[in-house]
Design a protein around this motif. Structure first.
Motif, PDB file in Angstrom:
ATOM      1  N   LEU A 248       0.822  -1.200   0.000  1.00  0.00           N
ATOM      2  CA  LEU A 248       0.000   0.000   0.000  1.00  0.00           C
ATOM      3  C   LEU A 248       0.859   1.253   0.000  1.00  0.00           C
ATOM      4  O   LEU A 248       0.488   2.264   0.564  1.00  0.00           O
ATOM      5  CB  LEU A 248      -0.906  -0.006   1.243  1.00  0.00           C
ATOM      6  CG  LEU A 248      -2.245  -0.666   0.987  1.00  0.00           C
ATOM      7  CD1 LEU A 248      -3.035  -0.766   2.260  1.00  0.00           C
ATOM      8  CD2 LEU A 248      -3.014   0.097  -0.061  1.00  0.00           C
ATOM      9  N   SER A 249       2.007   1.125  -0.641  1.00  0.00           N
ATOM     10  CA  SER A 249       2.881   2.288  -0.654  1.00  0.00           C
ATOM     11  C   SER A 249       2.339   3.366  -1.583  1.00  0.00           C
ATOM     12  O   SER A 249       2.853   4.463  -1.610  1.00  0.00           O
ATOM     13  CB  SER A 249       4.275   1.880  -1.133  1.00  0.00           C
ATOM     14  OG  SER A 249       4.171   1.379  -2.446  1.00  0.00           O
ATOM     15  N   HIS A 250       1.282   3.025  -2.329  1.00  0.00           N
ATOM     16  CA  HIS A 250       0.744   4.023  -3.258  1.00  0.00           C
ATOM     17  C   HIS A 250       0.086   5.166  -2.485  1.00  0.00           C
ATOM     18  O   HIS A 250      -0.455   4.976  -1.410  1.00  0.00           O
ATOM     19  CB  HIS A 250      -0.276   3.396  -4.192  1.00  0.00           C
ATOM     20  CG  HIS A 250      -1.504   2.913  -3.500  1.00  0.00           C
ATOM     21  ND1 HIS A 250      -1.639   1.637  -3.023  1.00  0.00           N
ATOM     22  CD2 HIS A 250      -2.653   3.549  -3.176  1.00  0.00           C
ATOM     23  CE1 HIS A 250      -2.816   1.512  -2.447  1.00  0.00           C
ATOM     24  NE2 HIS A 250      -3.451   2.647  -2.516  1.00  0.00           N
ATOM     25  N   VAL A 251       0.189   6.327  -3.056  1.00  0.00           N
ATOM     26  CA  VAL A 251      -0.597   7.430  -2.540  1.00  0.00           C
ATOM     27  C   VAL A 251      -1.467   7.893  -3.688  1.00  0.00           C
ATOM     28  O   VAL A 251      -1.139   7.680  -4.840  1.00  0.00           O
ATOM     29  CB  VAL A 251       0.286   8.597  -2.061  1.00  0.00           C
ATOM     30  CG1 VAL A 251       0.909   8.278  -0.732  1.00  0.00           C
ATOM     31  CG2 VAL A 251       1.335   8.930  -3.083  1.00  0.00           C
ATOM     32  N   GLY A 252      -2.547   8.507  -3.356  1.00  0.00           N
ATOM     33  CA  GLY A 252      -3.402   9.024  -4.404  1.00  0.00           C
ATOM     34  C   GLY A 252      -4.527   8.068  -4.721  1.00  0.00           C
ATOM     35  O   GLY A 252      -4.711   7.055  -4.059  1.00  0.00           O
ATOM     36  N   THR A 253      -5.255   8.429  -5.732  1.00  0.00           N
ATOM     37  CA  THR A 253      -6.458   7.714  -6.105  1.00  0.00           C
ATOM     38  C   THR A 253      -6.206   6.977  -7.411  1.00  0.00           C
ATOM     39  O   THR A 253      -5.569   7.513  -8.308  1.00  0.00           O
ATOM     40  CB  THR A 253      -7.598   8.737  -6.263  1.00  0.00           C
ATOM     41  OG1 THR A 253      -7.820   9.349  -5.003  1.00  0.00           O
ATOM     42  CG2 THR A 253      -8.876   8.089  -6.729  1.00  0.00           C
ATOM     43  N   PHE A 254      -6.661   5.722  -7.467  1.00  0.00           N
ATOM     44  CA  PHE A 254      -6.485   4.940  -8.687  1.00  0.00           C
ATOM     45  C   PHE A 254      -7.834   4.439  -9.173  1.00  0.00           C
ATOM     46  O   PHE A 254      -8.679   4.053  -8.378  1.00  0.00           O
ATOM     47  CB  PHE A 254      -5.559   3.751  -8.437  1.00  0.00           C
ATOM     48  CG  PHE A 254      -4.139   4.175  -8.178  1.00  0.00           C
ATOM     49  CD1 PHE A 254      -3.257   4.366  -9.224  1.00  0.00           C
ATOM     50  CD2 PHE A 254      -3.703   4.416  -6.876  1.00  0.00           C
ATOM     51  CE1 PHE A 254      -1.962   4.775  -8.994  1.00  0.00           C
ATOM     52  CE2 PHE A 254      -2.406   4.823  -6.644  1.00  0.00           C
ATOM     53  CZ  PHE A 254      -1.532   5.005  -7.706  1.00  0.00           C
ATOM     54  N   THR A 255      -7.984   4.449 -10.484  1.00  0.00           N
ATOM     55  CA  THR A 255      -9.255   4.050 -11.063  1.00  0.00           C
ATOM     56  C   THR A 255      -9.046   2.941 -12.082  1.00  0.00           C
ATOM     57  O   THR A 255      -8.120   2.996 -12.887  1.00  0.00           O
ATOM     58  CB  THR A 255      -9.925   5.250 -11.763  1.00  0.00           C
ATOM     59  OG1 THR A 255     -10.018   6.321 -10.844  1.00  0.00           O
ATOM     60  CG2 THR A 255     -11.323   4.892 -12.254  1.00  0.00           C
ATOM     61  N   ILE A 256      -9.901   1.938 -11.988  1.00  0.00           N
ATOM     62  CA  ILE A 256      -9.897   0.887 -13.000  1.00  0.00           C
ATOM     63  C   ILE A 256     -11.229   0.958 -13.740  1.00  0.00           C
ATOM     64  O   ILE A 256     -12.270   1.210 -13.133  1.00  0.00           O
ATOM     65  CB  ILE A 256      -9.654  -0.486 -12.360  1.00  0.00           C
ATOM     66  CG1 ILE A 256      -9.452  -1.526 -13.443  1.00  0.00           C
ATOM     67  CG2 ILE A 256     -10.754  -0.922 -11.437  1.00  0.00           C
ATOM     68  CD1 ILE A 256      -8.561  -2.635 -12.998  1.00  0.00           C
ATOM     69  N   ARG A 257     -11.160   0.805 -15.065  1.00  0.00           N
ATOM     70  CA  ARG A 257     -12.361   0.943 -15.885  1.00  0.00           C
ATOM     71  C   ARG A 257     -12.426  -0.177 -16.906  1.00  0.00           C
ATOM     72  O   ARG A 257     -11.409  -0.494 -17.523  1.00  0.00           O
ATOM     73  CB  ARG A 257     -12.314   2.240 -16.714  1.00  0.00           C
ATOM     74  CG  ARG A 257     -12.417   3.499 -15.945  1.00  0.00           C
ATOM     75  CD  ARG A 257     -12.399   4.681 -16.915  1.00  0.00           C
ATOM     76  NE  ARG A 257     -12.515   5.926 -16.189  1.00  0.00           N
ATOM     77  CZ  ARG A 257     -11.482   6.577 -15.675  1.00  0.00           C
ATOM     78  NH1 ARG A 257     -10.269   6.133 -15.847  1.00  0.00           N
ATOM     79  NH2 ARG A 257     -11.680   7.681 -15.005  1.00  0.00           N
ATOM     80  N   LEU A 258     -13.607  -0.730 -17.081  1.00  0.00           N
ATOM     81  CA  LEU A 258     -13.848  -1.639 -18.197  1.00  0.00           C
ATOM     82  C   LEU A 258     -14.822  -0.943 -19.129  1.00  0.00           C
ATOM     83  O   LEU A 258     -15.891  -0.504 -18.702  1.00  0.00           O
ATOM     84  CB  LEU A 258     -14.438  -2.965 -17.714  1.00  0.00           C
ATOM     85  CG  LEU A 258     -13.592  -3.784 -16.735  1.00  0.00           C
ATOM     86  CD1 LEU A 258     -14.266  -5.118 -16.458  1.00  0.00           C
ATOM     87  CD2 LEU A 258     -12.187  -4.010 -17.258  1.00  0.00           C
TER      88      LEU A 258
END
Ligand SMILES: *[C@@H]1O[C@H](CO)[C@@H](O)[C@H](O)[C@H]1NC(C)=O
Ligand SMILES: *[C@@H]1O[C@H](CO)[C@@H](O)[C@H](O)[C@H]1NC(C)=O
Ligand SMILES: *[C@@H]1O[C@H](CO)[C@@H](O)[C@H](O)[C@H]1NC(C)=O
Length: 307
Positions: A27-37
């Motif tokens: 979980l070292s990520h910061v920020g928001t991530f989006t996955i889309r189909l």
């Protein structure tokens, strides 16, 4: 116990799996991530539908659906190995069943409501993972390029984006077609966090990829009394960037003399933009284009306009 990114698309994770919380920085990520189909189905007539599908993590294309065989083509080497082959087979089968049902349902509705062919139906489903480890899923339906319906995850109801007799009719059908809502809920509402964390780990290098901007400064003279200073910046990744014109070292504020283009994609998943400043020729000021971007760290690129 194995964690499967398959849940991303279709399968809930096995209930016995412990939560993924490796101290090694999953979980070292910061920020928001989006996955889309994304699904685009072109209904040429009652018996011919052409469907295209694309999966995206942020702006990275994960894979697409072959429009003839409805099999998955992988675009990133780290996506397929996240899952055993049998899981991908299951996913492909579920996609095929879903697409068959979808075409059938839409054709039925089109005939009932005398919808003229050809027309295009689009679906976008996905989820957004926030830094606080909560997620929000979404599902949208489009008709002929316009927003048509959206799905409210909180109460599992379809909401009209446009109020027509057709949209009301499809809303009623979808509301009864619980298989779709349940699928979206399982896939995206219940498993988004786990799946995203797997993908963020496997795709870390691609998500953290940085490409340096290349900036060029040149001028045009559309009229004898006007000089257009153009700063063209290209080849950078990720997309966020800050580009400004400096006059005698001071940033030129937004105004009628300044014109910034949209950020446009290049074919190699880098981006470009241009920023134009209108000045009077020989006005005695010095001008420079300044670029700030993640790949430059805290530094910036400064390209002076020299005559
Ligand atoms: C998590 O962050 C999102 C986006 O900022 C916010 O809408 C949501 O309320 C937050 N949830 C919690 C439990 O803090
Ligand atoms: C989606 O998940 C949220 C949070 O876990 C929950 O409150 C909500 O009821 C779920 N929605 C559906 C439609 O399952
Ligand atoms: C900005 O650029 C666009 C596209 O070239 C052009 O249509 C528009 O007129 C320009 N605006 C100004 C204020 O120069």
């Amino acid at each position: 116990c194995q964690h499967h990114a398959a849940s991303l698309l279709l399968l809930p994770p096995p209930p016995s799996c412990p939560t993924l919380t490796s101290p090694g920085g999953l979980l070292s990520h910061v920020g928001t991530f989006t996955i889309r189909l994304l699904q685009t189905s072109t209904f040429q007539n009652t018996s011919f539908v052409e469907t295209e599908g694309l999966g995206l993590l942020e702006d990275i294309e994960l894979g697409s659906l072959d429009k003839h065989t409805w099999t998955i083509r992988f675009y990133q080497p780290w996506v397929r190995p996240s899952l055993p082959r049998s899981d991908w087979d299951t996913i492909e089968n579920m996609i095929k069943i879903y697409l068959q049902q979808f075409s059938h349902l839409i054709n039925e509705g089109a005939m009932q409501k005398d919808v003229p062919y050809p027309f295009v139906a689009q679906c976008m489903v996905g989820c957004e993972l926030y830094p606080n480890r909560t997620a929000q899923s979404f599902a949208y339906v489009g008709y002929n390029g316009q927003d048509f319906l959206s799905f409210n995850m909180d109460n599992a109801t379809w909401v009209l984006s446009q109020d027509t007799s057709l949209s009301r009719y499809v809303q009623a059908i979808l509301q009864n077609y619980t298989a779709f809502s349940e699928l979206v809920e399982v896939l995206f509402n219940d498993t988004c966090v786990d799946d995203m964390e797997l993908l963020l780990r496997n795709g870390k290098a691609a998500l953290e990829r940085q490409e340096l901007p290349v900036a060029t400064v040149f001028a045009r003279t559309p009229r004898p009394d006007q000089l257009l200073l153009i700063c063209h910046v290209t080849g950078f990744y990720p997309r966020p960037i800050s580009v400004a014109w400096l006059q005698d070292g001071q940033e030129v504020p937004p105004g009628p003399a300044l014109n910034t283009s949209a950020i446009l994609p290049n074919a190699d998943l880098t981006y470009q933009l241009r920023i134009t400043l209108a000045v009077a020729p020989h006005d005695g000021h010095s001008y420079a284009c300044r670029v700030r971007h993640r790949s430059l760290g805290t530094g910036s690129l400064l390209i002076p306009w020299g005559r």
